[in-house]
Enzyme design. Structure first.
Site, PDB file in Angstrom:
ATOM      1  N   GLY A   1      14.891 -21.538 -61.368  1.00 47.72           N
ATOM      2  CA  GLY A   1      13.940 -22.140 -61.202  1.00 47.72           C
ATOM      3  C   GLY A   1      13.355 -21.928 -59.692  1.00 47.72           C
ATOM      4  O   GLY A   1      13.923 -21.416 -58.693  1.00 47.72           O
ATOM      5  N   CYS A   2      12.023 -22.371 -59.451  1.00 48.60           N
ATOM      6  CA  CYS A   2      11.528 -22.085 -58.339  1.00 48.60           C
ATOM      7  C   CYS A   2      12.002 -22.771 -57.151  1.00 48.60           C
ATOM      8  O   CYS A   2      12.564 -22.334 -56.128  1.00 48.60           O
ATOM      9  CB  CYS A   2       9.926 -22.374 -58.405  1.00 48.60           C
ATOM     10  SG  CYS A   2       9.525 -23.929 -58.990  1.00 48.60           S
ATOM     11  N   TYR A   3      11.940 -24.424 -57.464  1.00 46.73           N
ATOM     12  CA  TYR A   3      12.712 -25.103 -56.331  1.00 46.73           C
ATOM     13  C   TYR A   3      14.150 -24.437 -56.064  1.00 46.73           C
ATOM     14  O   TYR A   3      14.662 -24.409 -54.957  1.00 46.73           O
ATOM     15  CB  TYR A   3      12.715 -26.521 -56.749  1.00 46.73           C
ATOM     16  CG  TYR A   3      11.460 -27.264 -56.681  1.00 46.73           C
ATOM     17  CD1 TYR A   3      10.976 -27.400 -55.608  1.00 46.73           C
ATOM     18  CD2 TYR A   3      11.038 -28.125 -57.549  1.00 46.73           C
ATOM     19  CE1 TYR A   3       9.640 -28.202 -55.374  1.00 46.73           C
ATOM     20  CE2 TYR A   3       9.731 -28.767 -57.451  1.00 46.73           C
ATOM     21  CZ  TYR A   3       9.123 -28.945 -56.514  1.00 46.73           C
ATOM     22  OH  TYR A   3       7.858 -29.600 -56.492  1.00 46.73           O
TER      23      TYR A   3
END
Lengths: 346, 346, 346, 346
Positions: free
Chosen positions: D149-151
């Site tokens: 995921g990005c975070y």
């Protein structure tokens, strides 16, 4: 590898040259100069270039820079290019000037609009205004490239197909142009302060913008007759991008399909100009970071006028990208080399 | 206290009416309706109104709303106002329609541009297009207020001083307009998605925007003859604001000072229209949140044309503020009441 | 009418004071000073104030300004307020200092963080830190108002209900704060250049921001014991607004409902502080242009911590609005007078 | 040339895959699918791709797409990847899933946070969470790539050097993260409407964001013990970019220089992670459009804590770029191939 020097590397056109050239397969930046950051590493001025360009900035000594480079990009504001060009001529190396000093055939026009004296009248004949899609054949032998202004690039690409065919009245052209803030450069000015620009649009330079005579001279060459335009620029709360909306009187009874066909003829073979599909109007974000120009043309039946909308990224096709395109032509490389990065959307 | 009903209170013009009316010393919102939020407290839909407007939204029942209110603001899109207006007529209470249903004298023009049938031809004579600075005398007796569109407000205020004096060619007017995104309302659409709009400008609706006939009809009344315009709208990455740039051919040999004097004559007594000082061009942020219109006029000696730039906040002078201004006129209040909030800058 | 002087009227807090005071029913701006614009009309510097404030700016002569005014707002950066305060004391008139010079009881703390000498130790006892929701009783007799900083206002309002009850560990408070660009003022700086800020967020001043000791001193007074915080500010691409996210260790076994009840007890009677309804987290735009502070509190069961989020408009509740609130208290006016403008959304 | 299929090509991660892969020297997109645009040319959906990607979108038929492709990128939201992965296994071709379906070893954790059933428990053992800088050795043999995921990418790269050395308390980590709007995708939602986001910042999903368990699981593997974090995300008015600010308690008495040395050891050989020079804090625009992660680490002597700030472009290193990096590893290509585009600044 072509060895490249950049004078004025820490302005926004300078750093854009660095971005593009750092990914160019046949060019290498060997010298970068700056007024105020001599001796500092480039990535300390532009941390986005950490790991990409960490060379040290040197003083703006044209002789030294030309001695290292095969070609020099001049990315300073107008008024400083003549002595640099002379140095290039003396060392037998070309200069690509991203400022306005070599954009005009007639120094009087330059002096009238830019309010400074032009000290290089004798070398003006060696300079060529180089917008490849219009006059790429003239580039290869040039010693001094007058790289087009950002607004003029969008306007000339937008109107040339119509003027070349004599379909519009060259004295009745209304241009409404909109630019992102990077067009004003990195220098600090109240007009570039975030809080003065954000969430707002304003007009400026009405009737007096210096790109007006450049547009008229170049469009005049395309039309084969004098061109007169109203040019009104605006500042838009965005970093990059120029959108020009041009309205002209049709002098021939052409259809919408004929208009589109004219643009297809002009640009179908051009890698950097796209006629959008019918009914889609350009958006600056669609060319963001790329060397592309998007165009749409629309006849207005009610008024008998034609509206053309064109967009470019002012720092790429409107400055650094076009300069590299000219470099490619100068050195006999594939014209698109190093310039095929797709736009970044969203 | 004037008791006010708002139909369509949860759109952006609706919430702007709530903002303005909640601070109006002689008005009180007594009924607010919504399609999709019936039964919810207003501040649950708009948390910015916590502590300011916490009333519950009711269904869109015109009969019920008129029964509670002295005047009803209609803040729905076009095509829904006729039955509401009939209800108002039957209860003897005025309606202020912020949509387009009562902006045209000729229903055929409306139907041609809006592509829907107009079912209220019989009550059109009771409706008036009310732009106070142009025709405030007509407002007081009106039963149905056709509140002007946002783009037309900026254009009509910008060009009326010239057309009234017959100084420009009414068939050669080029209008390039730029709007913030709130003009498209709160409804979800790809064109209002942040990532499609941010850091970008685009043109849209070239030659087809529905505000074109409204502009032509109203300017025609001012000019006393037919007016034909090219109108090209653009979407700008900002929440509020409209900037219109208008270029016209001067038909009289007037000076820049005479041009300015014409605007001073028209607007010096107007509290909501400001001619900026010479050389300063309008910026939308300078009218942000206020009922002000800023204008600049500039002669272009080279081309013999005049450029006019005007700005408004599309939600205030272009919608809710002007509607309240009309309400004040309808009820004999001070025209500026509740509308003197200064612009918010920065 | 209270006669008001503003020193430093052309900065962003200055122009915000002008915006608020121009609509205040019991105050009148009688003198405005500027460093660099003496002799110019205010609306030539801020064209948004055309028709609203067109007075001429005068030199920064405290004696002259106090002689005309009943109260003087000091809207210059820190380091200049002591001589102005002395002049006020000598003329028997209060000063409201929007800078930091009178925010600390201990001049050593000020000197350590602000890196300048404090020349007014003798008059510090006459100054009070005035955040009305925390200590409004102390305001009326004050001669020198230390108006709170923007970040501290959002943090102190956010954490006081918990610290006052002893529910969180005062040594384990993590504050992550985000500010719009207007917090850095109108002065030109690369960090406020549109192209450096737009479409980007950055952290700055980690561990060194000058609002840290102000937060600790004031929270310490509320807690009745020493408070130690990590404070990390960020710059967000927006003009106005501060959002502070605070995470703290719960030392008591309280429920989510007890947490909300604590905030209701603290703020239900406060006109300028709103606890949002359950599950709605603050957004800075919801307080844009208003004197409001919005707060949400949320227990995290997994970690046993509490998260508080608060937002204010940094120029209003974080500066000019709070200063006017203090002026109202000083002069025995209704505390909310001139400060009830609703937020502007969208 | 590697033949690539993209399922869900018209979302923002899909179009970013197209951008990156269209310039990749050893990959070619041979199939793109879409739910709602089947049969349309890609550049009619994304006009920015005019002249770059004009292929026609096909239906989402995994069997057909795998039959054409050597590898399939799955760019749909979570909950749809299991049957696609099964098809890949059956055809003996790898899948790179940009959603969350293959990020967790324990399906119960997935089901608890994502609120949907996981129907692929049997194939979970064939899936690997692939963040190359952390576990690049595990990628080559994988059949199912769980793309981070990005975070989590920004957080894991930011904290791993400290957790690996045991220098911080794994139970006392506070993460405050800020994302641009593209992280929410192209689907229409009020929370992505320009007017709701522009010029504003808000917090959301406090204590409930689905990236929390992903962060904890992966950091736990690095730390060799359980990790517990507070994770608070915010929405920032920018298109791209994530900035994570992490505060942790130091458990060892390390100096600022030792902290920097730890990051240098971890990342000096990494082409996509840059430790910024001392005193420079990351800005998301500095990694815009690139696969870079910038990091700064700062000891706070007053509190004995360490603050780490990291930034990535959420669509590149946080999604499509990292996915291509994984593809390169899967196919034995140079890991950086097609990913060396410099960030675009300004």
């Amino acid at each position: 590898m072509i060895k490249v020097g950049i004078i004025g590397a820490t302005g926004y056109t300078g750093v854009e040259l660095v971005r593009i050239l750092s990914a160019h397969p046949e060019a290498e930046v060997v010298a970068m100069s700056s007024h105020s950051h001599v001796g500092k590493a480039f990535h300390h001025i532009y941390p986005d270039k950490t790991g990409i360009m960490e060379d040290v900035l040197e003083a703006q000594d044209p002789s030294m820079i030309f001695s290292k480079a095969d070609v020099v990009f001049m990315a300073l504001p107008h008024g400083h290019a003549v002595p640099v060009a002379r140095e290039g001529l003396s060392q037998g190396k070309p200069i690509i000037d991203l400022g306005a000093d070599f954009r005009f055939k007639d120094k009087a026009v330059y002096e009238q609009w830019y309010k400074v004296e032009h000290t290089g009248e004798d070398i003006l004949p060696m300079a060529h205004y180089c917008l490849p899609e219009i006059n790429r054949d003239e580039v290869p032998g040039t010693r001094i490239v007058g790289n087009p202004g950002c607004y003029p690039t969008s306007v000339i690409l937008g109107l040339s197909p119509l003027l070349r065919r004599g379909w519009i009245d060259p004295k009745r052209i209304i241009i409404d142009a909109k630019s992102g803030v990077s067009g004003a450069g990195r220098k600090m000015a109240l007009g570039s302060h975030f809080c003065e620009v954000n969430d707002s649009i304003k007009a400026y330079g009405i009737g007096t913008h210096r790109h007006t005579p450049e547009i008229e001279e170049q469009l005049g060459k395309v039309a084969g007759q004098e061109v007169l335009v109203n040019f009104t620029p605006h500042l838009v709360p965005m970093t990059r991008g120029i959108l020009s909306t041009m309205v002209a009187d049709l002098t021939e009874d052409v259809t919408q399909e004929q208009l589109r066909e004219a643009y297809r003829e002009s640009y179908d073979a051009e890698p950097f100009v796209q006629l959008l599909h019918e009914g889609t109007f350009p958006s600056t974000k669609w060319v963001y970071g790329s060397n592309q120009c998007h165009i749409q043309v629309q006849k207005d039946e009610r008024t008998g006028r034609v509206i053309v909308v064109s967009v470019i990224d002012n720092l790429v096709k409107g400055a650094a990208g076009q300069a590299v395109q000219n470099m490619n032509l100068l050195f006999g490389l594939e014209e698109t080399m190093g310039l095929t990065m797709p736009p970044m959307f969203p």
